[in-house]
Design an enzyme around this catalytic site. Structure first.
Site, short mmCIF file in Angstrom:
data_model
loop_
_atom_site.label_atom_id
_atom_site.label_comp_id
_atom_site.label_asym_id
_atom_site.label_seq_id
_atom_site.Cartn_x
_atom_site.Cartn_y
_atom_site.Cartn_z
N GLY A 16 1.23 -1.44 -0.02
CA GLY A 16 -0.39 -0.35 -0.08
C GLY A 16 0.83 1.25 0.22
O GLY A 16 1.68 0.75 0.40
N GLY A 113 6.08 -2.89 3.06
CA GLY A 113 5.90 -2.70 4.23
C GLY A 113 6.22 -3.93 4.67
O GLY A 113 7.24 -5.29 4.08
N THR A 116 6.50 -6.99 1.68
CA THR A 116 8.15 -6.52 1.23
C THR A 116 9.19 -7.33 1.42
O THR A 116 9.61 -7.56 1.55
CB THR A 116 7.92 -4.96 1.21
OG1 THR A 116 6.54 -4.65 0.03
CG2 THR A 116 9.20 -4.74 -0.47
N ASP A 139 0.87 1.46 8.76
CA ASP A 139 0.67 0.87 10.11
C ASP A 139 1.53 1.06 10.91
O ASP A 139 1.51 0.40 12.47
CB ASP A 139 0.45 -0.48 9.71
CG ASP A 139 -0.80 -0.42 8.33
OD1 ASP A 139 -1.20 0.71 8.40
OD2 ASP A 139 -0.91 -1.45 7.82
N ARG A 174 -23.40 14.41 19.75
CA ARG A 174 -23.46 13.09 19.66
C ARG A 174 -22.62 12.29 19.88
O ARG A 174 -20.80 12.84 20.04
CB ARG A 174 -23.45 12.79 18.17
CG ARG A 174 -24.59 13.03 17.23
CD ARG A 174 -24.61 13.30 15.62
NE ARG A 174 -25.95 14.22 15.61
CZ ARG A 174 -25.79 14.65 14.14
NH1 ARG A 174 -25.19 15.35 13.15
NH2 ARG A 174 -27.20 14.51 13.19
N GLY A 182 -5.16 0.42 9.62
CA GLY A 182 -3.51 0.02 10.86
C GLY A 182 -3.59 -1.58 10.54
O GLY A 182 -3.02 -2.39 11.47
N ARG A 305 -3.89 8.61 3.33
CA ARG A 305 -2.72 6.97 3.24
C ARG A 305 -2.06 8.29 1.94
O ARG A 305 -1.36 8.06 0.90
CB ARG A 305 -2.69 6.05 1.95
CG ARG A 305 -3.05 4.89 3.03
CD ARG A 305 -2.70 3.76 3.02
NE ARG A 305 -2.58 3.57 1.36
CZ ARG A 305 -2.81 2.47 1.08
NH1 ARG A 305 -3.71 1.45 1.61
NH2 ARG A 305 -3.55 2.02 -0.38
O1 F6P Z 1 -1.55 -1.56 5.03
C1 F6P Z 1 -1.21 -0.19 4.74
C2 F6P Z 1 -3.09 -0.07 4.63
O2 F6P Z 1 -2.93 0.97 4.75
C3 F6P Z 1 -3.67 -0.79 5.93
O3 F6P Z 1 -3.65 0.37 7.20
C4 F6P Z 1 -4.85 -1.21 5.88
O4 F6P Z 1 -5.64 -2.08 6.50
C5 F6P Z 1 -5.07 -1.78 3.99
O5 F6P Z 1 -3.72 -0.98 3.97
C6 F6P Z 1 -6.00 -1.22 2.84
O6 F6P Z 1 -5.33 -2.09 1.68
P1 F6P Z 1 -5.84 -1.80 0.27
O7 F6P Z 1 -5.01 0.24 0.27
O8 F6P Z 1 -4.78 -2.24 -0.84
O9 F6P Z 1 -7.49 -1.64 0.25
#
Ligand code: F6P
Length: 379
Positions: A16, A113, A116, A139, A174, A182, A305
């Protein structure tokens, strides 16, 4: 003048994406060029290595990318030793090694990560090539490093989101449940939850009891607090789910992704993972019924991200990248560059691959949260 090297290095980004990848590519490339090395970029992670999709990296290509999110090389979750080809899973290690040899590389730098780290180690062990890795993931769950790059930027985004939820939650009295990424580690949720002042923080490492959470929210209500922010990590498990897993005899059950995190596939798109089912909706629905207070859900998802890296990540990525080149010059291959204290140091890949760094229940951040009246899902 620096000592000139004729070495050729390849660089790829896998898994990712996250803020800081371009800064790290730039750090590696500029330092390599400084020493006279040739840098070859490999597109779309290990798939580009297997399929020989490459480009020569020169100075203009890495100019002005320090602040850019994503990765200009592209990324994928493909693994050379278990690659999907025509609907089948095939070992493509030989093809990956062929590209490495055709490019006459002395080392392949892999930014990624946990997946990899494993793929890079497998390539070095089974393919006999030199690899060096940098720890990347929002993460923050890579072993043997104090921090991964991308984590600080994602934490800043999640913190700002929690800040913003406070004002709307209080205006409408609320509960707002905010889901934070993560995977099955709670670093991002715990860090952003503390920094953003969430009233409840649920992380995968501490199974939650929703009745305890509801009691905490009711106490807040009685004390005159008009709203509550509940930060939940996407990988959380309830005490009942945790007990069921222990009972099923699965070792390391809490290290496994819970069912709502398991990828599912839509008919006709086999092999393409679909989005995870958000857990926050379930939590919000149950809390609304237990407390009688109106609840809303926000799932931050891939917003965490995207975009520009923080100054911390820019500095970290540049340090990691330049250190990688210094290590390659010294012939230190098959290592990951880690941050330990304030030092960038090499760690043998064997010590990293296949291990995950989750939040220890006695970690200082856990105690910090407890001492600031934050409910962690249990009484
Ligand atoms: O490993 C990074 C991450 O963003 C995790 O936090 C999340 O569970 C996963 O990747 C999501 O992956 P994708 O972008 O393949 O949906």
């Amino acid at each position: 003048m620096p000592p000139k090297s004729t070495q050729r290095i390849g660089i790829l980004t896998a898994g990712g994406d996250c803020p800081g990848l371009n800064a790290a590519i730039r750090g590696v490339s500029k330092a390599a060029m400084h020493y006279g090395m040739t840098v070859v970029g490999i597109r779309d992670g290990f798939r580009g290595l297997v399929e020989n999709r490459t480009l020569l990296i020169d100075n203009p290509l890495v100019s002005g990318i320090l602040t850019q999110g994503g990765t200009f090389l592209g990324s994928s979750r493909d693994r050379p030793h278990k690659m999907k080809v025509g609907g089948k899973t095939v070992d493509m290690t030989a093809e990956a090694v062929r590209t490495y040899n055709r490019l006459k590389l002395d080392c392949l730098v892999c930014l990624g990560g946990n997946g990899t780290q494993k793929s890079a180690l497998a390539l070095s062990q089974n393919g006999g090539i030199n690899v060096l890795t940098l720890p990347k993931t929002i993460d923050n769950d890579v072993a043997e490093t104090d921090i991964t790059f991308g984590f600080d930027s994602a934490m800043a985004i999640a913190t700002e989101a929690i800040d913003r939820l406070h004002t709307t939650a209080t205006s409408h009295q609320r509960i707002i449940v905010c889901e934070i990424m993560g995977h099955d580690a709670g670093w991002l949720c715990l860090g952003a939850g503390i920094a953003g002042g969430a009233d409840v923080i649920l992380i995968p490492e501490i199974p939650y009891d929703l009745a305890a959470v509801a009691r905490h929210l009711s106490r807040r209500h009685k004390a005159g607090k008009r709203f509550s922010i509940v930060a939940v990590a996407e990988g959380i498990v309830s005490v009942d789910e945790a007990a069921a897993r222990e009972g099923s005899g699965k070792s390391g059950a809490l290290r496994k992704a819970p069912s709502h995190l398991e990828a599912f596939t839509a008919p006709g798109t086999e092999g393409i993972r679909l989005v995870h089912e958000p857990v926050a909706s379930r939590i919000a629905r149950q809390l609304q019924s237990l407390t009688g207070t109106e609840a809303r859900v926000t799932s931050l998802g891939h917003v965490q991200r995207g975009g520009t890296p923080t100054s911390f990540d820019r500095l970290l990525c540049t340090r990691f990248g330049t250190k990688a080149v210094e290590l390659i010059l010294k012939g230190r291959n098959n290592v990951m560059v880690a941050l330990k204290g304030n030092e960038c140091v090499p760690v043998a890949l064997e010590k990293v691959a296949g291990r995950k760094r989750t939040v220890p229940p006695d970690h200082a951040w856990v105690q910090t949260a407890r001492l600031t009246e934050t409910c962690l899902g249990v009484d």
